[in-house]
Enzyme design. Structure first.
Site, short mmCIF file in Angstrom:
data_model
loop_
_atom_site.label_atom_id
_atom_site.label_comp_id
_atom_site.label_asym_id
_atom_site.label_seq_id
_atom_site.Cartn_x
_atom_site.Cartn_y
_atom_site.Cartn_z
N ASP A 1 -15.62 -46.35 -20.15
CA ASP A 1 -16.86 -45.50 -19.61
C ASP A 1 -15.99 -44.83 -18.57
O ASP A 1 -14.79 -44.99 -18.01
CB ASP A 1 -17.79 -46.58 -18.66
CG ASP A 1 -18.88 -45.67 -18.59
OD1 ASP A 1 -18.85 -44.49 -18.51
OD2 ASP A 1 -20.04 -46.34 -18.48
C1 BGC Z 1 -21.97 -43.22 -17.71
C2 BGC Z 1 -21.89 -43.01 -19.15
C3 BGC Z 1 -21.30 -41.58 -18.95
C4 BGC Z 1 -20.32 -40.54 -18.23
C5 BGC Z 1 -19.81 -39.50 -19.45
C6 BGC Z 1 -20.49 -42.45 -16.73
O1 BGC Z 1 -20.58 -42.64 -15.61
O2 BGC Z 1 -21.74 -44.49 -17.33
O3 BGC Z 1 -23.11 -43.25 -19.81
O4 BGC Z 1 -21.38 -41.26 -20.99
O5 BGC Z 1 -20.08 -41.35 -17.22
O6 BGC Z 1 -20.88 -38.57 -17.96
#
Ligand code: BGC
Length: 762
Positions: free
Chosen positions: A296
């Site tokens: 993530d």
């Molecule tokens: C979130 C993810 C997301 C990623 C990209 C993160 O902060 O937890 O779910 O896919 O950002 O935007």
């Protein structure tokens, strides 16, 4: 272009010289084999720096979905793109932009390896469907799959080839803002929906022009962050992990999802990004997952803040060893992995494994045949916001609306001669219904409730805002920032209510008040809305409350006093039309809650599949039993609950035998009758209870459901089959076991239905 052509020729030559002429396997495995050869051949041309580059993902230059570090300048990223030091980009969308960036990777880097382009296409791209939690309320797997299919059609038309969805985290805590992104509290329903969404995004064939790779996230246990606080710690046992949290992930893996995303939380002391047990051993080992795992946003670097890695280099080493293949906007891999390998701290085999997984997806998508295959302006113009997508979004939205209460049958509304007062800060809002994670939706592009209602011409409508509501976007998310003393608009609203035959109140939270980083400690109606509701109720009790929110809200006062309540979530582009059509009875509500609605925040976490405890009832009539002094144990509205304008009666529950062996299929049937005065649909639900087991088991577990259409007055026999997979569970060493004994089977229209029978497994 010259470089790229040379690369393709080279790969084909190496592939053909490696092919075993005696190979006599099916077309599918030939394809798989040939992709493996191509991947190996390409890898043999790559430097260590280029391999590590494939494991690096950057966010775009225009939009961020997380905190951007200072080094994230465009110059730095462009330079890395040219050097082949980037494998994927996120947050870049639109054919024009994607083409520009892809061109740098393909035409300016040494090997010209195409990029993946990922984006959070969570519930639509331009045409927005209901938030995923709302869609889950439909229990309509076909419609949910179609919704993901449409999202993929629009996303691929705009140049994207990868979505960071579906989120398959089981969620029991409405304080956590991200409950809006998932399918609610149940692992069985969550698993079925995970499969539907993966199928919808990835379609039949990933190399088709209108399919994209999906990503099961957040692996794992992110939905269990302590106290519902974002990015928090998780401490849970094996039973909860294996029986509740993992099943939807396993289903997504079995359905062929191409990627997984790990999660921000730690799990029992190990930050998940560095968990070898979860990623390398379980997912890639035991489950034989062939795709890749993306971190993530900066979660690799965050191992330092967790106090788990002393510096960036150690963070990179821990994450890659654990099986995290790609670093999303974290800079740890690109900064540290090459040196780690050179110094012997990381075995190059680990890098090769990660890179081959990433390259395989690029081959499967067909990016090596044509890196610009999703970049066609004409297709983009034609597909985005297509009329048929709006028709499907409207259908999905109607199917997602849950009727919670209709005591005096105000609903469906009369179509003529009514004076309607439409009141509330969300009634005339075109922005909030798009919800959070709205991808590339135009701001203010949703149909408001006022607009939806106005398309029914027979009644007169007066609209009053009543109170202001904080809009909750990134820079302005705090409830404290709204003026809690200005009640002037309430007076005008009350005046309008006084003269109305029916009052429709649209209250709840703004679309940006749930989602990532939107945890809350208070689930009451935000701001002055409760005051408004009570003030209107004083003068006119003929109220329909339309709730809009991305999470269950604690609405105990409303549930007691307001005669009709519908859960209208955040329903996307067609929100207002869907709500109006349900209010007027053009669609008979059929949805059922995918998450329990609590009486108060103090009951959280609350879920139907809880354990019985040693003291479940008040038999002795004393205080020493499992309960609260100041609240009922039960939720305000339970999982699986939802009314219709018509009424269903259940009876004649039968099994084909009383006793079964482990391998028998248990056939269960029930008669369901539509005894009301409308045609309608019912979600017939089957739950089991394992009465005695080697670990404590829940009081009920959903093991089957069917969405059945009934004509007025019609009776149907509904049949379910259960097998040992439904009766077994994971023990505390993570092993799936089926134990003989007695099982209760319940069938009904919610998790609280009582109609039951008992069977014995020998
Ligand atoms: C979130 C993810 C997301 C990623 C990209 C993160 O902060 O937890 O779910 O896919 O950002 O935007």
């Amino acid at each position: 272009m010259q470089v790229k052509i040379t690369l393709y020729l080279l790969i084909s030559l190496i592939v053909s010289s490696c092919m075993d002429p005696k190979e006599d396997i099916s077309n599918i495995s030939i394809e798989h084999e040939s992709i493996s050869h191509k991947v190996d051949s390409l890898m043999s041309l790559m430097t260590l720096e280029e391999k590590v580059g494939q494991m690096n993902m950057y966010s775009d230059f225009w939009e961020a979905t997380g905190p951007l570090p200072t080094e994230a300048t465009s110059k730095y990223k462009f330079d890395h793109l040219k050097k082949g030091m980037v494998g994927a980009m996120l947050n870049v969308h639109g054919v024009e932009h994607i083409k520009k960036i892809q061109q740098i990777a393909v035409e300016e880097s040494r090997l010209g390896i195409p990029l993946l382009f990922g984006y959070d296409v969570i519930h639509g791209f331009k045409t927005i469907s209901p938030i995923p939690l709302a869609e889950a309320a439909s229990w309509d797997l076909t419609a949910i799959e179609k919704s993901a299919r449409i999202a993929a059609i629009e996303a691929s038309a705009t140049g994207l080839n990868w979505t960071f969805a579906p989120m398959v985290d089981v969620t029991r805590d409405a304080r956590w803002g991200r409950v809006m992104e998932g399918a609610g509290e149940d692992p069985y329903l969550g698993s079925k929906i995970a499969i539907a969404r993966v199928k919808g995004f990835q379609g039949e064939n990933l190399s088709d022009l209108n399919t994209i790779a999906a990503c099961a996230k957040h692996f794992a246990a992110y939905g269990f962050v302590e106290s519902g606080k974002e990015y928090n710690s998780v401490d849970i046992g094996t039973s909860t992990l294996y029986n509740i949290i993992l099943p939807p992930f396993k289903s997504a893996a079995d359905a062929g999802v191409k990627t997984f995303m790990n999660s921000f939380n730690d799990l029992n002391g190990i930050p998940v990004t560095a968990s070898k047990e979860l990623q390398r051993d379980l997912l890639k080992g035991q489950w034989n997952f062939q795709g890749f795992i993306v971190s993530d946003w900066a979660s690799i670097k965050e191992l330092i803040s967790w106090g788990y890695a002393k510096n960036e280099s150690e963070a990179a080493k821990l994450a890659v060893s654990a099986g995290s293949d790609m670093d999303m906007e974290g800079y740890a891999y690109i900064n540290a992995l090459v040196d780690l390998v050179k110094e012997g701290g990381v075995d190059e085999q680990k890098i090769n494994d990660a890179v081959s997984r990433i390259l395989r997806l690029k081959f499967e998508l067909g990016l090596f045949d044509n890196p610009y295959k999703y970049c066609n302006e004409a297709v983009e113009t034609e597909k985005l916001g297509h009329k048929t997508h709006h028709t499907a979004a409207l259908d999905m939205a109607k199917k997602s609306i849950v009727l919670l209460k209709n005591e005096t049958n105000i609903l469906p509304l009369k179509k003529t001669g009514q004076r309607i007062a439409l009141i509330g800060p969300l009634a005339n809002d075109n922005h909030s219904p798009l919800g959070n994670w709205r991808a590339a939706a135009e701001p203010n592009s949703a149909v408001s409730v006022l607009e939806g209602m106005a398309s029914f011409k027979g009644n007169s409508i007066v609209y009053e805002k009543g109170v202001d509501l904080v809009n909750g976007d990134i820079s302005f998310a705090k409830e404290g920032e709204i003026n809690m003393t200005d009640t002037s608009q309430i007076k005008t609203a009350v005046k309008s209510a006084l003269n109305a035959d029916v009052v429709i109140m649209v209250l709840g939270e703004h679309g940006f008040q749930s989602g990532e980083a939107r945890s809350k400690t208070n689930l009451n109606l935000p701001g002055l809305q409760q005051k408004l509701l009570k003030a209107v109720y004083e003068v006119n009790q003929n109220i329909v409350l339309v709730l809009n929110s991305g999470r269950p809200l604690a609405i105990d006062w409303a549930a007691e006093h307001i005669p009709s309540i519908i859960m209208g979530w955040q329903l996307g582009s067609q929100s207002g039309n869907a709500i109006a059509q349900v209010l007027y009875g053009d669609y008979v509500p059929s949805a059922k809650l995918p998450m329990s609605i609590p009486r108060s925040v103090g009951q959280i976490p609350i879920y139907y599949n809880h354990k019985n405890t040693g003291r479940p009832t008040n038999r002795e009539n004393n205080v020493f039993w499992s309960h609260y002094l100041d609240s009922e144990n039960s939720p305000l509205y339970p999982f699986g609950f939802g009314l219709s304008y018509t009424e269903f009666k259940y009876g004649n529950l039968k099994t084909n035998q009383d006793k079964y062996t482990v391998d028998d299929i248990i056939e269960i049937s029930v008669k369901v009758s539509n005894i009301g005065s409308f045609d309608g649909k019912e979600v017939v639900q089957l739950y089991i209870r394992d009465l005695l087991a080697s670990i404590t088991r829940p009081v009920k577990e959903l093991k089957g459901f069917k969405l059945v259409k009934f004509k007025k007055g019609e009776t149907k026999k509904v049949t379910f089959n259960l097998s040992k997979e439904d009766l077994g569970f994971y023990n505390n060493t993570g092993e799936f076991v089926v134990e003989p004994g007695e099982f209760e089977i319940f069938i009904g229209g919610s998790s609280e239905s009582r109609l039951n029978t008992t069977i014995t497994l020998k």
